[in-house]
Design a protein around this motif. Sequence first.
Motif, short mmCIF file in Angstrom:
data_model
loop_
_atom_site.label_atom_id
_atom_site.label_comp_id
_atom_site.label_asym_id
_atom_site.label_seq_id
_atom_site.Cartn_x
_atom_site.Cartn_y
_atom_site.Cartn_z
N VAL A 77 0.84 -1.20 0.00
CA VAL A 77 0.00 0.00 0.00
C VAL A 77 0.87 1.25 0.00
CG1 VAL A 77 -1.60 1.38 1.39
CG2 VAL A 77 -2.03 -1.06 1.04
N LEU A 78 1.89 1.26 0.84
CA LEU A 78 2.76 2.43 0.94
C LEU A 78 3.61 2.61 -0.31
CD1 LEU A 78 3.87 2.17 4.68
CD2 LEU A 78 2.31 3.84 3.67
N MET A 79 3.94 1.52 -0.99
CA MET A 79 4.69 1.64 -2.24
C MET A 79 3.84 2.33 -3.31
SD MET A 79 6.82 -1.94 -2.60
CE MET A 79 7.67 -1.39 -4.10
N TRP A 104 1.24 -4.62 -11.41
CA TRP A 104 1.94 -5.82 -10.96
C TRP A 104 2.03 -6.90 -12.03
CZ3 TRP A 104 -2.34 -5.10 -7.00
CH2 TRP A 104 -1.99 -4.10 -6.09
N GLY A 105 1.54 -6.61 -13.20
CA GLY A 105 1.58 -7.61 -14.26
C GLY A 105 0.56 -8.72 -14.01
N ASP A 106 0.74 -9.82 -14.70
CA ASP A 106 -0.18 -10.96 -14.57
C ASP A 106 0.14 -11.73 -13.30
OD1 ASP A 106 -1.43 -10.36 -16.98
OD2 ASP A 106 0.04 -11.52 -18.14
N LEU A 107 -0.86 -11.84 -12.44
CA LEU A 107 -0.68 -12.53 -11.16
C LEU A 107 -1.38 -13.89 -11.20
CD1 LEU A 107 -1.45 -9.54 -8.77
CD2 LEU A 107 0.81 -10.46 -9.34
N PRO A 108 -0.87 -14.86 -10.46
CA PRO A 108 -1.56 -16.16 -10.38
C PRO A 108 -2.94 -15.98 -9.76
CG PRO A 108 0.26 -16.03 -8.80
CD PRO A 108 0.38 -14.84 -9.68
N SER A 109 -3.86 -16.83 -10.13
CA SER A 109 -5.26 -16.69 -9.71
C SER A 109 -5.42 -16.71 -8.19
CB SER A 109 -6.11 -17.79 -10.35
OG SER A 109 -5.62 -19.07 -9.98
N HIS A 110 -4.57 -17.45 -7.50
CA HIS A 110 -4.73 -17.55 -6.04
C HIS A 110 -4.34 -16.26 -5.32
CE1 HIS A 110 -0.41 -18.53 -6.36
NE2 HIS A 110 -0.31 -18.15 -5.10
N PHE A 134 -5.96 -11.25 -2.77
CA PHE A 134 -4.95 -10.46 -2.06
C PHE A 134 -4.69 -9.15 -2.80
CE2 PHE A 134 -0.58 -9.20 -1.14
CZ PHE A 134 -0.52 -9.33 0.24
N ALA A 135 -4.57 -9.22 -4.12
CA ALA A 135 -4.31 -8.03 -4.93
C ALA A 135 -5.47 -7.04 -4.82
CB ALA A 135 -4.09 -8.42 -6.39
N ASN A 136 -6.69 -7.55 -4.83
CA ASN A 136 -7.86 -6.68 -4.71
C ASN A 136 -7.89 -5.98 -3.35
OD1 ASN A 136 -8.84 -7.23 -7.28
ND2 ASN A 136 -10.04 -8.99 -6.58
N GLU A 137 -7.47 -6.71 -2.32
CA GLU A 137 -7.42 -6.10 -0.99
C GLU A 137 -6.40 -4.97 -0.95
OE1 GLU A 137 -6.85 -7.30 3.74
OE2 GLU A 137 -6.65 -8.84 2.19
N VAL A 138 -5.25 -5.20 -1.56
CA VAL A 138 -4.22 -4.16 -1.60
C VAL A 138 -4.73 -2.93 -2.35
CG1 VAL A 138 -1.92 -3.54 -2.48
CG2 VAL A 138 -2.29 -5.77 -1.41
N LYS A 139 -5.39 -3.15 -3.49
CA LYS A 139 -5.92 -2.03 -4.27
C LYS A 139 -6.95 -1.23 -3.47
CE LYS A 139 -5.21 -4.05 -8.86
NZ LYS A 139 -5.87 -4.61 -10.07
N THR A 140 -7.82 -1.94 -2.76
CA THR A 140 -8.83 -1.26 -1.94
C THR A 140 -8.17 -0.42 -0.86
OG1 THR A 140 -10.48 -2.98 -2.33
CG2 THR A 140 -10.78 -1.60 -0.38
N LEU A 141 -7.17 -0.98 -0.21
CA LEU A 141 -6.49 -0.25 0.86
C LEU A 141 -5.65 0.90 0.31
CD1 LEU A 141 -5.52 -3.19 3.23
CD2 LEU A 141 -7.36 -1.53 3.49
N GLN A 142 -5.14 0.77 -0.90
CA GLN A 142 -4.45 1.90 -1.53
C GLN A 142 -5.42 3.05 -1.75
OE1 GLN A 142 -2.79 0.07 -5.07
NE2 GLN A 142 -0.75 -0.05 -4.17
N ARG A 143 -6.63 2.73 -2.19
CA ARG A 143 -7.65 3.77 -2.38
C ARG A 143 -8.01 4.42 -1.05
NH1 ARG A 143 -12.26 0.50 -4.38
NH2 ARG A 143 -13.42 2.47 -4.48
N LEU A 144 -8.16 3.61 -0.02
CA LEU A 144 -8.49 4.14 1.31
C LEU A 144 -7.36 5.02 1.85
CD1 LEU A 144 -10.29 1.29 3.28
CD2 LEU A 144 -11.14 3.61 2.88
N SER A 145 -6.13 4.59 1.62
CA SER A 145 -4.99 5.37 2.07
C SER A 145 -4.97 6.74 1.40
CB SER A 145 -3.69 4.61 1.77
OG SER A 145 -2.56 5.38 2.12
#
Length: 265
Positions: free
Chosen positions: A132-134, A139-145, A149-160
């Motif tokens: 989030v702080l970065m 991040w390019g193509d991420l594995p499905s699993h 996690f990626a969506n959570e980071v994006k949401t918290l980036q928006r909140l930050s």
Amino acid sequence: MDKKIISTIYDFCLEEDYDSTLLATLNLLKNSSAREALEGDSFTFLSSMIPLVEDNSIKARIIETIVESSNYVSNDTKLLDEYIRLVSLGEVVLSEAVRCFGAFSVSGITMNEIFTKLAESPDKELAIEILVLMGNRDWGDLPSHLESFANEVKTLQRLSYRSGVISTFLLIVHPLCSKYAHIGELSIGYPSSEVAVNDWAWVTPESTKYMLDRKIVSQKEANILVELGRLIRSDKNLDEADMAKLYTRFFEGKNPFDVMYTLPE
């Protein structure tokens, strides 16, 4: 100068009680212009010191010294793997970790590799905080699993981002926040309302497009932010009546912290 410092580092590694002096020497190298003189042999030598050092925080400092040198270029992930291990052990200050991962991203390691390795590290909360702080979202193509996690980071980036904007707005328009910012314990990002006013960036509808596109603020909120910006740029003294109206319209009687940490639909 860098060779003298590195020679000193090696000498300390041969002593039994070297930790504090070695750390001071590394700090000297890391925070001086000598770091920019480091090159291939120096990086190899410093890397070879890592297994010889017992203190994990010093291992981390060696890696930071290497990676944050402008001459360091490598796509080898060995140092990244070791640094993530040390970060997960709590041996690295958060701000230093964010800076070092940023340095990794421009030295030859892709953000995809950094994201994936952090996401799969033991301390998920710390990994999220670092990402989030970065602030990077590419991040390019991420594995499905890792999608959740990626969506959570994006949401918290928006909140930050949102919390930073609204806390600055609050600092300017709330008379008590403005009055006591210099002694308050809340981390708003500005030492005073005067500094926040001078740095206010939202003056035109175009200036809020980034936030609207990412649903960081609502259209109504964006309009009020722009209105404040226009008042600031009009050279008109911001009186309490103007500020009170903006505050009331923005928060609509709700708790400011509830508003700050609730993303628009």
